[in-house]
Design an enzyme around this catalytic site. Sequence first.
Site, PDB file in Angstrom:
ATOM      1  N   GLU A  99       0.756  -1.381  -0.109  1.00  0.00           N
ATOM      2  CA  GLU A  99       0.083   0.156   0.057  1.00  0.00           C
ATOM      3  C   GLU A  99       0.727   1.270   0.134  1.00  0.00           C
ATOM      4  OE1 GLU A  99      -3.192  -0.078   2.660  1.00  0.00           O
ATOM      5  OE2 GLU A  99      -3.786  -2.017   1.998  1.00  0.00           O
ATOM      6  N   CYS A 137       3.060   8.421   1.227  1.00  0.00           N
ATOM      7  CA  CYS A 137       3.703   7.535   2.063  1.00  0.00           C
ATOM      8  C   CYS A 137       4.064   6.147   1.552  1.00  0.00           C
ATOM      9  CB  CYS A 137       2.512   7.314   2.950  1.00  0.00           C
ATOM     10  SG  CYS A 137       3.200   6.328   4.522  1.00  0.00           S
ATOM     11  N   CYS A 146       4.751  -6.511   7.980  1.00  0.00           N
ATOM     12  CA  CYS A 146       5.578  -6.049   9.159  1.00  0.00           C
ATOM     13  C   CYS A 146       5.906  -7.128  10.503  1.00  0.00           C
ATOM     14  CB  CYS A 146       5.154  -4.698   9.812  1.00  0.00           C
ATOM     15  SG  CYS A 146       6.672  -3.810  10.662  1.00  0.00           S
ATOM     16  N   CYS A 176       3.683  -3.696  16.662  1.00  0.00           N
ATOM     17  CA  CYS A 176       3.319  -2.646  17.374  1.00  0.00           C
ATOM     18  C   CYS A 176       1.501  -2.855  17.517  1.00  0.00           C
ATOM     19  CB  CYS A 176       3.460  -1.327  16.819  1.00  0.00           C
ATOM     20  SG  CYS A 176       5.214  -1.298  16.423  1.00  0.00           S
ATOM     21  N   CYS A 182      -1.160  -1.011  15.645  1.00  0.00           N
ATOM     22  CA  CYS A 182      -1.001  -0.808  14.277  1.00  0.00           C
ATOM     23  C   CYS A 182      -1.729  -2.182  13.426  1.00  0.00           C
ATOM     24  CB  CYS A 182       0.502  -0.960  14.016  1.00  0.00           C
ATOM     25  SG  CYS A 182       0.471  -0.758  12.143  1.00  0.00           S
ATOM     26  N   GLY A 217       5.703  -1.819   7.078  1.00  0.00           N
ATOM     27  CA  GLY A 217       6.727  -2.719   7.315  1.00  0.00           C
ATOM     28  C   GLY A 217       8.006  -1.579   7.986  1.00  0.00           C
ATOM     29  N   GLU A 218       9.183  -2.010   8.308  1.00  0.00           N
ATOM     30  CA  GLU A 218      10.438  -1.545   8.933  1.00  0.00           C
ATOM     31  C   GLU A 218      11.435  -1.151   8.046  1.00  0.00           C
ATOM     32  OE1 GLU A 218      11.280  -0.046  12.055  1.00  0.00           O
ATOM     33  OE2 GLU A 218      12.818   0.259  10.888  1.00  0.00           O
ATOM     34  N   SER A 237      10.986   6.645   8.706  1.00  0.00           N
ATOM     35  CA  SER A 237      10.830   6.422  10.395  1.00  0.00           C
ATOM     36  C   SER A 237      10.982   4.925  10.619  1.00  0.00           C
ATOM     37  CB  SER A 237       9.267   6.589  10.359  1.00  0.00           C
ATOM     38  OG  SER A 237       8.690   6.243  11.694  1.00  0.00           O
ATOM     39  N   SER A 293       9.884   6.377  15.864  1.00  0.00           N
ATOM     40  CA  SER A 293       8.533   6.033  16.192  1.00  0.00           C
ATOM     41  C   SER A 293       8.760   5.864  17.864  1.00  0.00           C
ATOM     42  CB  SER A 293       8.014   4.927  15.381  1.00  0.00           C
ATOM     43  OG  SER A 293       6.574   4.870  15.444  1.00  0.00           O
ATOM     44  N   LEU A 294       8.279   6.831  18.779  1.00  0.00           N
ATOM     45  CA  LEU A 294       8.430   6.806  19.984  1.00  0.00           C
ATOM     46  C   LEU A 294       7.179   5.940  20.765  1.00  0.00           C
ATOM     47  CD1 LEU A 294      10.335   7.365  22.689  1.00  0.00           C
ATOM     48  CD2 LEU A 294       9.138   9.678  22.662  1.00  0.00           C
ATOM     49  N   ASN A 295       6.231   6.896  20.733  1.00  0.00           N
ATOM     50  CA  ASN A 295       5.125   6.239  21.011  1.00  0.00           C
ATOM     51  C   ASN A 295       4.658   6.092  22.618  1.00  0.00           C
ATOM     52  OD1 ASN A 295       3.986   6.540  18.275  1.00  0.00           O
ATOM     53  ND2 ASN A 295       4.926   4.317  17.978  1.00  0.00           N
ATOM     54  N   ASN A 297      -5.475   5.942  15.036  1.00  0.00           N
ATOM     55  CA  ASN A 297      -6.484   5.654  13.881  1.00  0.00           C
ATOM     56  C   ASN A 297      -6.879   4.292  14.190  1.00  0.00           C
ATOM     57  OD1 ASN A 297      -6.420   8.038  12.318  1.00  0.00           O
ATOM     58  ND2 ASN A 297      -4.261   7.506  12.135  1.00  0.00           N
ATOM     59  N   CYS A 306      -2.480   6.489   9.180  1.00  0.00           N
ATOM     60  CA  CYS A 306      -1.437   6.072   9.872  1.00  0.00           C
ATOM     61  C   CYS A 306      -1.534   4.991  10.742  1.00  0.00           C
ATOM     62  CB  CYS A 306      -0.694   7.198  10.684  1.00  0.00           C
ATOM     63  SG  CYS A 306       1.030   7.383  10.741  1.00  0.00           S
TER      64      CYS A 306
END
Length: 399
Positions: free
Chosen positions: A122, A156, A163, A167, A170, A214-215, A244, A269-271, A347, A390
């Site tokens: 995507e 994006c 992935c 997380c 996500c 993905g990372e 990121s 990506s802290l979060n 989201n 996101c």
Amino acid sequence: MTEDLNQPVPLDASDQAGENQASTKKNQETPGRALFGLDAKALAARMVEMGEPAWRGRQLAEAIYRHGFTKISEITTLAKSLRHKLTDEGWEVGRPEIVQTFQSEDGTERYLIQGGDGLTVETVWMPEGDDEETGDESEPETTDEATRRHQRATLCVSSQVGCAMNCQFCLTAKLGFQRDLTAGEIAGQVVAVLDRHGVEVGRDRVNLVFMGMGEPFLNYDNFMAAVRLLVREVGLSPQRMTVSTSGIVPGIERFAQELAEFRPRLAISLNAPNDALRDDLMPINRKWPIAAVVDAVRRVQLRPHERITFEYVLLGGVTDRIEDAKQVARLLRKTGLSVKVNLITWNPGPGIGYSLPQPEAVEAFRQTLVDAEIPAYVRKSRGRDIYAACGQLKRTVEG
Ligand code: SF4
């Protein structure tokens, strides 16, 4: 497909990185006989192998990366006999194709883009991407530029199919890891979408964010090969690109060694405000906690005015309290780095049990950071109605 959210992320992510390195050679070889993904030098080598002059490689690169030709038969700068020869030998342009488009009422578009083996990833086009979102701290545009259509668009881009990072907030994590994208598949998403929107590279100001599926730092070689293709062959600026990472320390260390001419901006990506909560939300933190990530980030030599972006997803009642904001502010001030924070309202996605933060909580969080002299911006959520926002990317059509 992984559906169990409680399934731990493989904490041997470095082993996966090792596998990636081992498979890099394989991944860098373009699947089949696709020209797309090879840089001008590699195309020149192919031309020489075919008994043609090396400069034909540059012609081919311009045709597929700058002029958007997707069929060898259309490349009329090449002699007809050479076009036939290429086709007879099984070559094709092989650029990934947009196979499905979803349009949001806010103008965002989400695409399924298909690679050589039929798997789709995507990619999201946000026509009004904003500067806070993309880390754009360059000079303000001139009036002439301001009249251009795509002056603030953001694209994006995905780096893997699925992935492995798991997380907890996500939707992409639910796919599990399926495979790395090749350099051509990563750069191909960009060229296909720029082509669709008639973007004129060099005139239109389009920002790229490698924040899709993905990372990127677990597919490091292919990711950086794609960046080099986009800079050298397509003509995009690395200063308009942001990558990121969830905090893959060996990847950040390698990234710190990249030449500035090919190095995108960096976002972490802290979060979460501390390791205990981050361990729960992002299992990769158990392998590389916040301090290890920050130490690696310190090695990146920033350009003048460049800042490291920290992305922070606000989960209602979990990460959005004032105390969390104060902790984030303390943590970031302690790093001594030049930073800014992008706040992202979570989201929703099916099967993910968090709640949206209240708008007042979002604003109070932002203000707390600003009061502590940490620049903080709330990213506008875009394309939520088409699952383009996101953390919402998950293939709708299984390849
Ligand atoms: S947030 Fe990013 S790193 Fe984490 S699971 Fe989703 S795609 Fe992977």
